[in-house]
Design a protein around this motif. Structure first.
Motif, PDB file in Angstrom:
ATOM      1  N   LYS A  64      -4.546  14.871  20.554  1.00 33.49           N
ATOM      2  CA  LYS A  64      -4.592  15.590  21.828  1.00 33.49           C
ATOM      3  C   LYS A  64      -3.278  16.292  22.177  1.00 33.49           C
ATOM      4  CE  LYS A  64      -7.985  12.350  23.760  1.00 33.49           C
ATOM      5  NZ  LYS A  64      -8.273  11.402  24.875  1.00 33.49           N
ATOM      6  N   LYS A  65      -2.160  15.862  21.545  1.00 30.08           N
ATOM      7  CA  LYS A  65      -0.877  16.478  21.891  1.00 30.08           C
ATOM      8  C   LYS A  65       0.106  16.328  20.748  1.00 30.08           C
ATOM      9  CE  LYS A  65       1.419  12.492  24.048  1.00 30.08           C
ATOM     10  NZ  LYS A  65       2.191  12.035  25.223  1.00 30.08           N
ATOM     11  N   ASN A  66       1.191  17.099  20.811  1.00 28.93           N
ATOM     12  CA  ASN A  66       2.256  16.963  19.822  1.00 28.93           C
ATOM     13  C   ASN A  66       3.055  15.695  20.103  1.00 28.93           C
ATOM     14  OD1 ASN A  66       1.651  19.382  18.486  1.00 28.93           O
ATOM     15  ND2 ASN A  66       2.834  20.574  19.964  1.00 28.93           N
ATOM     16  N   LEU A  67       3.148  14.838  19.141  1.00 28.94           N
ATOM     17  CA  LEU A  67       3.846  13.566  19.316  1.00 28.94           C
ATOM     18  C   LEU A  67       4.518  13.169  18.010  1.00 28.94           C
ATOM     19  CD1 LEU A  67       4.411  11.055  21.114  1.00 28.94           C
ATOM     20  CD2 LEU A  67       2.301  10.066  20.187  1.00 28.94           C
ATOM     21  N   VAL A  68       5.795  12.833  18.096  1.00 32.20           N
ATOM     22  CA  VAL A  68       6.563  12.358  16.946  1.00 32.20           C
ATOM     23  C   VAL A  68       6.904  10.888  17.177  1.00 32.20           C
ATOM     24  CG1 VAL A  68       8.677  12.621  15.586  1.00 32.20           C
ATOM     25  CG2 VAL A  68       7.510  14.644  16.511  1.00 32.20           C
ATOM     26  N   THR A  69       6.648  10.052  16.188  1.00 31.22           N
ATOM     27  CA  THR A  69       6.890   8.613  16.324  1.00 31.22           C
ATOM     28  C   THR A  69       7.996   8.166  15.376  1.00 31.22           C
ATOM     29  OG1 THR A  69       5.186   8.077  14.680  1.00 31.22           O
ATOM     30  CG2 THR A  69       4.501   8.173  16.994  1.00 31.22           C
ATOM     31  N   PHE A  70       8.706   7.105  15.779  1.00 32.00           N
ATOM     32  CA  PHE A  70       9.747   6.552  14.911  1.00 32.00           C
ATOM     33  C   PHE A  70       9.747   5.035  15.003  1.00 32.00           C
ATOM     34  CE2 PHE A  70      12.044   6.537  18.943  1.00 32.00           C
ATOM     35  CZ  PHE A  70      12.827   5.390  18.873  1.00 32.00           C
ATOM     36  N   ILE A  71      10.330   4.400  14.007  1.00 33.80           N
ATOM     37  CA  ILE A  71      10.511   2.960  14.025  1.00 33.80           C
ATOM     38  C   ILE A  71      11.821   2.614  13.338  1.00 33.80           C
ATOM     39  CG2 ILE A  71       9.259   2.525  11.844  1.00 33.80           C
ATOM     40  CD1 ILE A  71       8.192  -0.065  13.270  1.00 33.80           C
ATOM     41  N   SER A  72      12.499   1.590  13.880  1.00 32.31           N
ATOM     42  CA  SER A  72      13.728   1.085  13.283  1.00 32.31           C
ATOM     43  C   SER A  72      13.825  -0.405  13.641  1.00 32.31           C
ATOM     44  CB  SER A  72      14.941   1.863  13.795  1.00 32.31           C
ATOM     45  OG  SER A  72      16.102   1.473  13.079  1.00 32.31           O
ATOM     46  N   GLY A  73      15.030  -0.952  13.592  1.00 27.12           N
ATOM     47  CA  GLY A  73      15.213  -2.364  13.919  1.00 27.12           C
ATOM     48  C   GLY A  73      15.304  -3.224  12.680  1.00 27.12           C
ATOM     49  N   CYS A  74      14.885  -4.475  12.808  1.00 22.38           N
ATOM     50  CA  CYS A  74      14.898  -5.425  11.687  1.00 22.38           C
ATOM     51  C   CYS A  74      13.585  -5.295  10.923  1.00 22.38           C
ATOM     52  CB  CYS A  74      15.049  -6.851  12.200  1.00 22.38           C
ATOM     53  SG  CYS A  74      16.670  -7.231  12.858  1.00 22.38           S
ATOM     54  N   LEU A  76      11.601  -5.860   7.149  1.00 21.59           N
ATOM     55  CA  LEU A  76      11.534  -6.287   5.763  1.00 21.59           C
ATOM     56  C   LEU A  76      11.108  -5.118   4.878  1.00 21.59           C
ATOM     57  CD1 LEU A  76       9.782  -9.712   6.309  1.00 21.59           C
ATOM     58  CD2 LEU A  76      12.014  -9.410   5.230  1.00 21.59           C
ATOM     59  N   PRO A  77      11.500  -5.108   3.606  1.00 23.35           N
ATOM     60  CA  PRO A  77      11.115  -4.002   2.720  1.00 23.35           C
ATOM     61  C   PRO A  77       9.614  -3.751   2.691  1.00 23.35           C
ATOM     62  CG  PRO A  77      12.826  -5.327   1.693  1.00 23.35           C
ATOM     63  CD  PRO A  77      12.429  -6.042   2.957  1.00 23.35           C
ATOM     64  N   ASP A  78       8.810  -4.837   2.661  1.00 23.94           N
ATOM     65  CA  ASP A  78       7.350  -4.674   2.630  1.00 23.94           C
ATOM     66  C   ASP A  78       6.841  -4.018   3.905  1.00 23.94           C
ATOM     67  OD1 ASP A  78       7.273  -5.777   0.153  1.00 23.94           O
ATOM     68  OD2 ASP A  78       6.399  -7.684   0.760  1.00 23.94           O
ATOM     69  N   ASP A  79       7.383  -4.450   5.056  1.00 19.09           N
ATOM     70  CA  ASP A  79       6.976  -3.856   6.326  1.00 19.09           C
ATOM     71  C   ASP A  79       7.389  -2.388   6.393  1.00 19.09           C
ATOM     72  OD1 ASP A  79       5.758  -6.124   7.402  1.00 19.09           O
ATOM     73  OD2 ASP A  79       7.644  -6.899   8.209  1.00 19.09           O
ATOM     74  N   LYS A  80       8.620  -2.104   5.944  1.00 15.94           N
ATOM     75  CA  LYS A  80       9.111  -0.722   5.977  1.00 15.94           C
ATOM     76  C   LYS A  80       8.231   0.189   5.136  1.00 15.94           C
ATOM     77  CE  LYS A  80      13.239   2.089   5.171  1.00 15.94           C
ATOM     78  NZ  LYS A  80      14.650   2.108   4.700  1.00 15.94           N
ATOM     79  N   GLU A  81       7.803  -0.310   3.984  1.00 15.30           N
ATOM     80  CA  GLU A  81       6.947   0.480   3.100  1.00 15.30           C
ATOM     81  C   GLU A  81       5.632   0.843   3.798  1.00 15.30           C
ATOM     82  OE1 GLU A  81       6.335   2.569  -0.368  1.00 15.30           O
ATOM     83  OE2 GLU A  81       8.112   1.411   0.182  1.00 15.30           O
ATOM     84  N   LYS A  82       5.071  -0.102   4.541  1.00 12.50           N
ATOM     85  CA  LYS A  82       3.821   0.154   5.274  1.00 12.50           C
ATOM     86  C   LYS A  82       4.055   1.108   6.437  1.00 12.50           C
ATOM     87  CE  LYS A  82       2.076  -4.446   4.083  1.00 12.50           C
ATOM     88  NZ  LYS A  82       1.803  -5.817   4.594  1.00 12.50           N
ATOM     89  N   PHE A  83       5.202   0.966   7.094  1.00 10.30           N
ATOM     90  CA  PHE A  83       5.494   1.814   8.255  1.00 10.30           C
ATOM     91  C   PHE A  83       5.686   3.276   7.860  1.00 10.30           C
ATOM     92  CE2 PHE A  83       7.530  -2.107  10.436  1.00 10.30           C
ATOM     93  CZ  PHE A  83       6.270  -2.562  10.816  1.00 10.30           C
ATOM     94  N   LEU A  84       6.149   3.501   6.633  1.00  8.03           N
ATOM     95  CA  LEU A  84       6.364   4.875   6.168  1.00  8.03           C
ATOM     96  C   LEU A  84       5.076   5.693   6.217  1.00  8.03           C
ATOM     97  CD1 LEU A  84       8.739   4.220   3.126  1.00  8.03           C
ATOM     98  CD2 LEU A  84       9.303   5.564   5.161  1.00  8.03           C
ATOM     99  N   LYS A  85       3.934   5.012   6.114  1.00  3.93           N
ATOM    100  CA  LYS A  85       2.642   5.689   6.132  1.00  3.93           C
ATOM    101  C   LYS A  85       2.101   5.869   7.551  1.00  3.93           C
ATOM    102  CE  LYS A  85       1.529   3.505   1.695  1.00  3.93           C
ATOM    103  NZ  LYS A  85       0.615   2.569   0.986  1.00  3.93           N
ATOM    104  N   LEU A  86       2.735   5.179   8.522  1.00  2.00           N
ATOM    105  CA  LEU A  86       2.205   5.179   9.886  1.00  2.00           C
ATOM    106  C   LEU A  86       3.083   5.948  10.869  1.00  2.00           C
ATOM    107  CD1 LEU A  86       1.130   1.415  10.070  1.00  2.00           C
ATOM    108  CD2 LEU A  86      -0.373   3.395   9.754  1.00  2.00           C
TER     109      LEU A  86
END
Length: 441
Positions: A64-74, A76-86
């Protein structure tokens, strides 16, 4: 959105500073945002579950709108790998100085604000510490002194999310403390995964944690301004009695100690790879009580760790009875990817974990109530922090970080240290009446 510990809260203040410099403006609600994100915490599964819940909602908004999302913090490598797709932007906290370039790729900021590329993880965290935080509060502040962990407790993912221990230059720490004191801040918390191992990574080229505390205490002696300095979290293996003597020596060093226990059983401590014995912990507690009898003591405890027997659990309850903590943050064990215990069978049923949690909570409440009752009639200094849930009352905490409320609607008191006489006590809080200023003269 910030999840996790006080370190993540401190990190969020530096993220806010970078976003301000990039020209971003804060909005009141998620729905209004065009750029939105999370500081995550891979240490707890519940925190990661919240991440997936939020990003699922945000990604639907993109229709419905232009939206850019980000994530950082603590992460784990496995979590980061999954977040790259989201998420659109994924970065570690040491990479924060590079965020302007990442934002520029989405037309959000000017990429020319990019800070020079770091050459190593140590360079990255040094650049991160140089980012001036945008403090969330005008009277309470967090000051990071160290990042990472070398302890490798088997239940913990922090060494894999934060990396190895790196101490921040003491000159930067002391400068930040001086600035906060000059601005009138009332509480300052020194942060690190293992604060009392500060300086050990510098091979004698940096001061030790006791020496750093001494310098902070001296800053307090140079001013009439009243404030309290705390630190979290220390590790029992590195706790020394000179820390207690220094806290006793300086009025600005808060008489409250967060001292994680995790388990009161020797075999469980070994399985947790805590690298200290119960005897060592007890020795420190005895010294603490002798040198700082007025201090409150908080702790962390895990129930239901892999294969914890009923007898081992009972040993923890007995230790809680012995030390009579003023607060305990009790967690039911949950395996985290990356931690050594993740590959072990999570052998304690959730219902049993809940039962043990309830037993320790009841044990804690017994001692907190007795201690709080002993304060009735006493006058305590209180930092007023906010409106209480009870109408017509304000609340704050004592120097020992005990929660207390008192009848008042004077918002000008928020952020001030005042005196309150304790009139009532509950298990985890106090109630009192403000001592009028004129009566103190």
């Amino acid at each position: 959105m910030t999840l996790g510990c006080q370190m993540n809260m401190s990190d969020s203040e530096r993220v806010a500073s970078v976003l301000d410099a990039a020209g971003c403006e804060k909005v009141d609600t998620e729905e209004e945002a065009n750029f939105i994100g999370i500081l995550a915490c891979s240490v707890r599964q519940k925190a990661i579950d919240k991440v997936y819940s939020r990003i699922s909602k945000w990604n639907k908004w993109k229709n419905k709108k232009n939206l850019v999302t980000f994530i950082s913090g603590c992460m784990l490598p496995d979590d980061k790998e999954k977040f790259l797709k989201l998420f659109d932007i994924v970065f570690t906290m040491p990479e924060l100085p590079q965020l302007p370039r990442m934002l520029g790729e989405y037309g959000i900021s000017n990429p020319l604000s990019l800070i020079a590329q770091p050459q190593s993880p140590v360079d990255e965290i040094k650049l991160f510490w140089k980012v001036k935080p945008k403090y969330d509060s005008t009277f309470e502040a967090f000051v990071p002194i160290q990042n990472g962990c070398n302890k490798f407790c088997t239940y913990c993912a922090v060494p894999y999310t934060r990396g190895r221990e790196i101490s921040r230059p003491s000159e930067e720490i002391l400068d930040e403390v001086r600035i906060l004191v000059h601005k009138g801040y009332k509480t300052i918390t020194l942060l690190g995964q293992n604060v009392n191992s500060y300086g050990l990574d510098k091979n004698g080229e940096e001061m030790s944690f006791p020496e750093l505390l001494e310098k902070v205490g001296q800053i307090g002696e140079e001013t009439d301004h009243e404030f309290w300095v705390y630190f979290t979290s220390p590790h029992p293996r590195d706790m020394t009695t000179d820390i207690f003597h220094i806290i006793a020596k300086y009025r600005c060093l808060g008489k409250q100690i967060h001292f994680p226990l995790q388990s009161g059983d020797e075999k469980v401590l070994i399985k947790m790879n805590r690298k200290h014995s119960l005897a060592k912990y007890r020795e420190s507690m005895v010294a603490l009580r002798e040198i700082l009898p007025q201090a409150t003591v908080f702790t962390d405890i895990i129930v239901g760790f892999t294969d914890e027997t009923e007898e081992q659990f009972e040993n923890t309850r007995k230790v809680m009875e012995e030390f009579k903590y003023n607060m305990a943050y009790i967690a039911m064990y949950s395996p985290r990817p990356g931690a050594a215990s993740y590959s072990w069978e999570d052998s304690i049923a959730m219902e049993e974990k809940k039962r043990r949690y309830a037993v320790l909570s009841e044990e804690l409440a017994k001692h907190t109530y007795a201690y709080n009752q002993s304060l009735i009639g006493k006058t305590l200094k209180v930092l007023v922090r906010e409106h209480d849930r009870k109408d017509g009352y304000l609340s704050g905490h004592t120097e020992g970080k005990l929660v207390i409320r008192f009848k008042s609607s004077d918002e000008n008191l928020i952020g001030q240290i005042i005196e309150v006489k304790v009139t009532e006590a509950a298990k985890f809080s106090l109630e009192g009446e403000r001592i009028a200023v004129k009566s103190l003269q």
